[in-house]
Each structure stands twice: as C-alpha cells, then as structure tokens.
Motif scaffolding. Structure first.
Motif, PDB file in Angstrom:
ATOM      1  N   UNK A 107     113.555  50.365 -21.586  1.00 44.87           N
ATOM      2  CA  UNK A 107     114.694  51.247 -21.669  1.00 44.87           C
ATOM      3  C   UNK A 107     115.169  51.462 -23.155  1.00 44.87           C
ATOM      4  N   UNK A 108     115.648  52.816 -23.406  1.00 41.06           N
ATOM      5  CA  UNK A 108     116.156  53.170 -24.941  1.00 41.06           C
ATOM      6  C   UNK A 108     117.714  53.385 -24.699  1.00 41.06           C
ATOM      7  N   UNK A 109     118.218  53.277 -25.618  1.00 46.16           N
ATOM      8  CA  UNK A 109     119.858  53.457 -25.612  1.00 46.16           C
ATOM      9  C   UNK A 109     119.894  55.156 -25.819  1.00 46.16           C
ATOM     10  N   UNK A 110     121.033  55.947 -25.341  1.00 43.56           N
ATOM     11  CA  UNK A 110     121.227  57.145 -25.875  1.00 43.56           C
ATOM     12  C   UNK A 110     121.334  57.614 -27.305  1.00 43.56           C
ATOM     13  N   UNK A 111     120.935  58.628 -27.665  1.00 40.49           N
ATOM     14  CA  UNK A 111     121.220  59.018 -29.196  1.00 40.49           C
ATOM     15  C   UNK A 111     122.429  59.445 -29.415  1.00 40.49           C
ATOM     16  N   UNK A 112     122.759  58.628 -30.521  1.00 41.47           N
ATOM     17  CA  UNK A 112     124.264  58.837 -30.943  1.00 41.47           C
ATOM     18  C   UNK A 112     125.204  57.780 -29.934  1.00 41.47           C
ATOM     19  N   UNK A 113     124.677  57.441 -28.939  1.00 49.02           N
ATOM     20  CA  UNK A 113     125.593  56.526 -28.001  1.00 49.02           C
ATOM     21  C   UNK A 113     126.060  57.590 -26.982  1.00 49.02           C
ATOM     22  N   UNK A 114     125.921  59.030 -27.107  1.00 45.15           N
ATOM     23  CA  UNK A 114     126.535  59.710 -26.448  1.00 45.15           C
ATOM     24  C   UNK A 114     125.634  60.509 -25.302  1.00 45.15           C
ATOM     25  N   UNK A 115     124.587  60.868 -25.658  1.00 44.44           N
ATOM     26  CA  UNK A 115     123.655  61.505 -24.985  1.00 44.44           C
ATOM     27  C   UNK A 115     122.880  60.921 -23.734  1.00 44.44           C
ATOM     28  N   UNK A 116     123.731  60.456 -22.812  1.00 47.24           N
ATOM     29  CA  UNK A 116     123.288  59.689 -21.438  1.00 47.24           C
ATOM     30  C   UNK A 116     122.012  60.152 -20.747  1.00 47.24           C
ATOM     31  N   UNK A 117     121.254  59.362 -20.044  1.00 43.68           N
ATOM     32  CA  UNK A 117     120.222  59.922 -19.302  1.00 43.68           C
ATOM     33  C   UNK A 117     120.863  60.861 -18.214  1.00 43.68           C
ATOM     34  N   UNK A 118     121.793  60.563 -17.632  1.00 43.02           N
ATOM     35  CA  UNK A 118     122.390  61.472 -16.580  1.00 43.02           C
ATOM     36  C   UNK A 118     122.740  62.846 -17.078  1.00 43.02           C
ATOM     37  N   UNK A 119     122.842  63.132 -18.018  1.00 42.83           N
ATOM     38  CA  UNK A 119     123.293  64.538 -18.719  1.00 42.83           C
ATOM     39  C   UNK A 119     122.202  65.474 -18.349  1.00 42.83           C
ATOM     40  N   UNK A 120     120.784  64.858 -18.192  1.00 47.13           N
ATOM     41  CA  UNK A 120     119.873  65.821 -17.789  1.00 47.13           C
ATOM     42  C   UNK A 120     119.367  66.316 -16.506  1.00 47.13           C
ATOM     43  N   UNK A 121     120.411  65.638 -15.611  1.00 47.11           N
ATOM     44  CA  UNK A 121     120.425  66.193 -14.106  1.00 47.11           C
ATOM     45  C   UNK A 121     121.720  66.193 -13.849  1.00 47.11           C
ATOM     46  N   UNK A 122     122.807  66.718 -14.417  1.00 48.75           N
ATOM     47  CA  UNK A 122     123.925  66.866 -13.968  1.00 48.75           C
ATOM     48  C   UNK A 122     124.372  68.244 -13.582  1.00 48.75           C
ATOM     49  N   UNK A 123     123.372  69.251 -13.713  1.00 45.60           N
ATOM     50  CA  UNK A 123     123.826  70.633 -13.355  1.00 45.60           C
ATOM     51  C   UNK A 123     124.302  71.344 -14.582  1.00 45.60           C
ATOM     52  N   UNK A 124     124.522  70.811 -15.627  1.00 45.19           N
ATOM     53  CA  UNK A 124     125.335  71.247 -16.621  1.00 45.19           C
ATOM     54  C   UNK A 124     124.385  71.493 -17.883  1.00 45.19           C
ATOM     55  N   UNK A 125     124.077  72.784 -18.373  1.00 45.63           N
ATOM     56  CA  UNK A 125     123.146  72.891 -19.404  1.00 45.63           C
ATOM     57  C   UNK A 125     123.594  72.656 -20.975  1.00 45.63           C
ATOM     58  N   UNK A 126     125.008  72.288 -20.930  1.00 45.02           N
ATOM     59  CA  UNK A 126     125.500  72.525 -22.305  1.00 45.02           C
ATOM     60  C   UNK A 126     125.488  70.805 -22.676  1.00 45.02           C
TER      61      UNK A 126
END
Length: 491
Positions: free
Chosen positions: A370-389
């Motif tokens: 596993x890798x850490x999120x880029x910049x510590x803020x781009x967590x994995x769940x943001x890719x499936x949260x329904x928010x394109x932003x």
C-alpha cells in the motif's frame, strides 16, 4: 511479533450482517456451531503487550519514565481505566500478554515458581492481573483472551534451563510438558474467564511440530474445552492456517493488507493481527479513521476477524491518538454497511454504480503493498465518493495501482474511469474473483485525460477491480501521475 526485550452480540445493522456471515458453517446440509462463532461476530478486538521490557523500561514511552520491580509495575495498572477505554474503542475482545521471553508473568503461578525456582513475586506478580482484567472487562461485555508463548521465558537463563528450553529434537518433550503444566494451572483457575489463547513463538525452527502443539493445546483447554487457540509459526507472506490443533489463524502480519474471500481457511477461522502504531506497542496510527474502517469492512464482510495491536501505558491508559481512531470504528462500520448494497436500490452515485463507497486502496504498480496518499490528502476513498471534484492519488511512486473491493462476487459489464487533472499516458484495467488471478479487461495507450469506458461483450465475475497507471510521463507522453476522480462499475 516483536521481542522487547460473556460475549455480547449487538444486532445493529452491521451486527446482524456479521451474524449471518458468521453462521455459515454447514455440515450435511445443516448449520452447526463452531468454537469461533462468538469471535467472528465480535469482528475486531485489541491486542495489548504489557511487558517488563515495555511498560517497565524507562527507554520506552509506555513506561512513563518509570522503572520499578515487576510486581510494583503490575500493581500500578488501572484495569477500570483500561476496560473503559477498550469499551470506548468498541473492542469485541481483548488479547492481553501474560509474558514474553523474560521470566515475568502477570499473575501468580505456583507451578511456574516450583519449576523455575523463583519465589512468589520474583517472576510472577503477586497481583492477579488476569482476574482483575476479567472482572473489569466482563462488566462491559468484553471477552478476555491471553497472549501466551510457545518458547516461554526463553531469554531468562534460570527459567529456561530448569524448564528444559531449548527443544533439543523431535523426541524432546521436556520443555513442552513442563510448560503445559504451567498453563494448566491458569486454565483450571480461570475456566471460562479466559476465552482463548494467541500463542506466539511456536516456530518450526525451534522444534515445534503438531505433536508438541497437541500437548500445549490439550493443556490450554484445561478448565474450558471451548477455549479457542491460535499458534504462531512466524510472519508469513499471507494469512494461512498452521496446525490442526488451532481454531483460528494467528495471522501475524506487519501491515493490515491481506484479506479473506471467505470465513474459513483450511477449516480455521480467518484472522489477522497487526499494529495500529508504527510498530508493535508503539504510539500513533498508520491508518486514519476511514482507512481502518474500510479495511475492517473488507475483512469482516467475508467473515474474517481483525486484531489491532495498540499501545497501553504503564498505568493502563491507551495511546490517545489510537483511541480516537478506534472510537469511530464501530459506528463507521455500521454506517458503511448501509452503503454496501446502496446501488441495488438505485441510491448510489450514479444510481447503480457498484463501486460507490466501496473500500479502495492506493497500491504500488504491481499491487504488492500500500502507498500513502499524494500530499497526504488524496485518499483512496475519494475515487469512489461520488464527487468528481475530489481525487484519489498515490504518493511516493509515479506508476501506481488503484484498487476497489466490491465486497462480494459481482457481475461486471461496464466500467467508466474519470481522471483528475493528472492522468497516465498508458494504463490497463484488470479484474479478479480470487485476488490471485487477474483478467485484463482493457489496455489504453496515448491517453489525453478523457474518461475511459469499457463495455464488455461477455460479463465477468469479479470481487476486485484495478486500474494500473503504467506510464505516467516521458518523451512524447503528455500524461503525468495518474489521479482518479471517479470509478464507476455497472452490471
């Protein structure tokens, strides 16, 4: 593992789901009970290393800077404080260390004193911390298990010599038989108060085999035949069964990474143990609240169990940062369980997207860690949260893999990938039903950042979907490091 040297089932939404998953033992077409049913229903619990080399070592933060006799150290442990914090953490059980390598135990044991030649209080604490822990935890409906060892006080010359350690060959049972006598005393004293043992140091290279483990297993069930057992062969590449005498896998791993496809592996309850801090009995957290909840959801949705090693200080207080993460674990699991099948009712985003709110991970390009999120803020769940932003993006390595766990075998006919501001020039999409064999669904080159859509002529059955960003940039490659704004998966 590092060397330093009544069950209450709450039928919330997740509790009921867990009960269903943990009641799928079938013999001759009929459901049957298994020793580990309560353990499976608990879903997760805590492991605590309370040792002379940790809580009584002034070089370790857990000692609070104090060093006394072991007897005095054990007297300072506040069981009520600890049990209340374990309750706040939602612990389904507690595994508490009775000893490790050194001569020191957390409760009186006349057999141990007689065999080793130590006087009461010199090795075994005069306080019965096991009984006190049981009473405090039992009031809060938390079962007590013990961390035990197969090598006993191996680092103590006097105790090791008198007990017959090390094991000298396949026919040498001296140590194992003496060590079995020690644990029998505890088994008879505590009976059902000790619900199980997690037994470290049962390594093949030290002489352990099924014959010797049989001796320990019989002794460990003294006083309570339904006591559940696991024997540790050491850290292995994945969680797997070890002995026919165990009920659940020891599952020692150096990260919360592996996960099961079903409750049992070779007839043993699937179980993993790893640390929430940077290492065993260390402070801090390597997973945030959402990350830990998603991992535990991945494991428990298939009937697995997760033991979480936490740091407890000399006085019985849990590391604050770990407690804050754990306080939200049980509520988050219940909330996440409500989202698992939202797509069936058209309540996902978009309405029938199977990937919505599913557990996701940022992995190295080959998917091995596993890798850490880029910049510590781009967590994995943001890719499936329904928010394109919001975007999911790994840090530390430019080629990387995005993985989504569908929490069950699902039919896939269509996949849509929306990228963030960064995209890979070359990528591939894969699916797997068993996490071992991967089917290539599509490979895409010369990408310009537009959404990628795959429509399959023949549907596939899969539990996992991966997007591998193979070539982030380079000569004549307009892309950069891949970022995932949204992944959509449809039947």
């Amino acid at each position: 593992m590092f060397h330093v040297y009544r069950s209450t089932v709450v039928f919330t939404a997740i509790g009921y789901f867990g009960w269903l998953v943990c009641s799928q033992v079938v013999i001759a077409g009929q459901p049957t009970k298994h020793r580990t049913d309560w353990f499976c229903q608990a879903k997760y619990g805590l492991m605590v290393h309370y040792l002379n080399g940790v809580q009584n070592n002034p070089e370790h933060v857990a000692s609070l800077g104090r060093q006394t006799s072991w007897d005095e150290c054990v007297r300072e442990f506040d069981v009520e404080r600890f049990a209340q914090q374990a309750h706040q953490a939602g612990a389904g059980y507690v595994i508490f260390s009775a000893l490790q390598l050194e001569r020191f135990l957390i409760a009186p044991n006349a057999t141990y004193d007689r065999l080793t030649g130590y006087q009461p209080g010199q090795a075994c604490s005069q306080r019965d911390l096991i009984e006190d822990l049981y009473q405090a935890l039992h009031k809060r409906g938390i079962p007590l298990m013990l961390y035990w060892t197969g090598d006993g006080p191996a680092a103590d010359p006097q105790a090791a010599q008198r007990l017959g350690w090390p094991i000298k060959g396949p026919d040498d049972f001296e140590f194992v038989k003496k060590w079995a006598q020690v644990i029998q005393e505890y088994g008879l004293r505590y009976k059902e108060k000790i619900r199980g043992f997690w037994v470290d140091g049962c390594y093949r290279w030290t002489g352990y085999d099924d014959q010797k483990l049989a001796v320990l297993a019989e002794a460990m069930r003294t006083g309570y035949p339904d006591r559940i057992l696991a024997f540790n062969p050491g850290v292995e590449s994945r969680v797997q069964a070890y002995s026919r005498h165990e009920d659940f896998t020891c599952g020692e791993q150096n990260a919360f990474f592996d996960f099961p496809l079903q409750r049992f592996i070779d007839g043993k309850q699937w179980h993993i143990l790893s640390f929430l801090g940077m290492d065993w009995a260390e402070p801090g957290t390597v997973k945030g609240k959402r990350e830990l909840a998603d991992y535990v959801l991945m494991v428990t949705s298939a009937g697995g169990v997760v033991s979480i090693d936490v740091l407890v200080y000399r006085d019985g207080q849990m590391d604050r940062s770990q407690l804050e993460v754990l306080k939200e674990l049980r509520p988050r699991l219940a909330a996440r369980q409500q989202e698992v099948h939202a797509w069936r009712q058209g309540k996902a985003v978009p309405a029938h997207n199977k990937a919505w709110k599913k557990p996701a991970r940022l992995l190295n390009v080959d998917g091995h860690y596993e890798l850490r999120p880029s910049g510590g803020v781009h967590a994995a769940h943001y890719g499936v949260d329904g928010d394109p932003n919001t975007i999911a993006q790994a840090g530390g390595e430019w080629p990387w893999t995005y993985e989504v766990h569908l929490l069950g075998l699902e039919t896939i006919r269509r996949i849509v990938i929306h990228f963030g501001t960064d995209y890979a020039t070359e990528l591939e999409v894969l699916a797997s039903a068993d996490k071992e064999n991967w089917q290539l669904l599509g490979r895409f080159q010369d990408q310009k950042g537009q959404p990628v859509e795959i429509r399959l002529t023949e549907p596939v059955q899969a539990r996992l979907v991966r997007i591998r960003g193979l070539k982030p940039d380079g000569p004549n490659q307009p892309g950069s490091q891949m970022s995932i704004a949204e992944l959509e998966i449809y039947e």
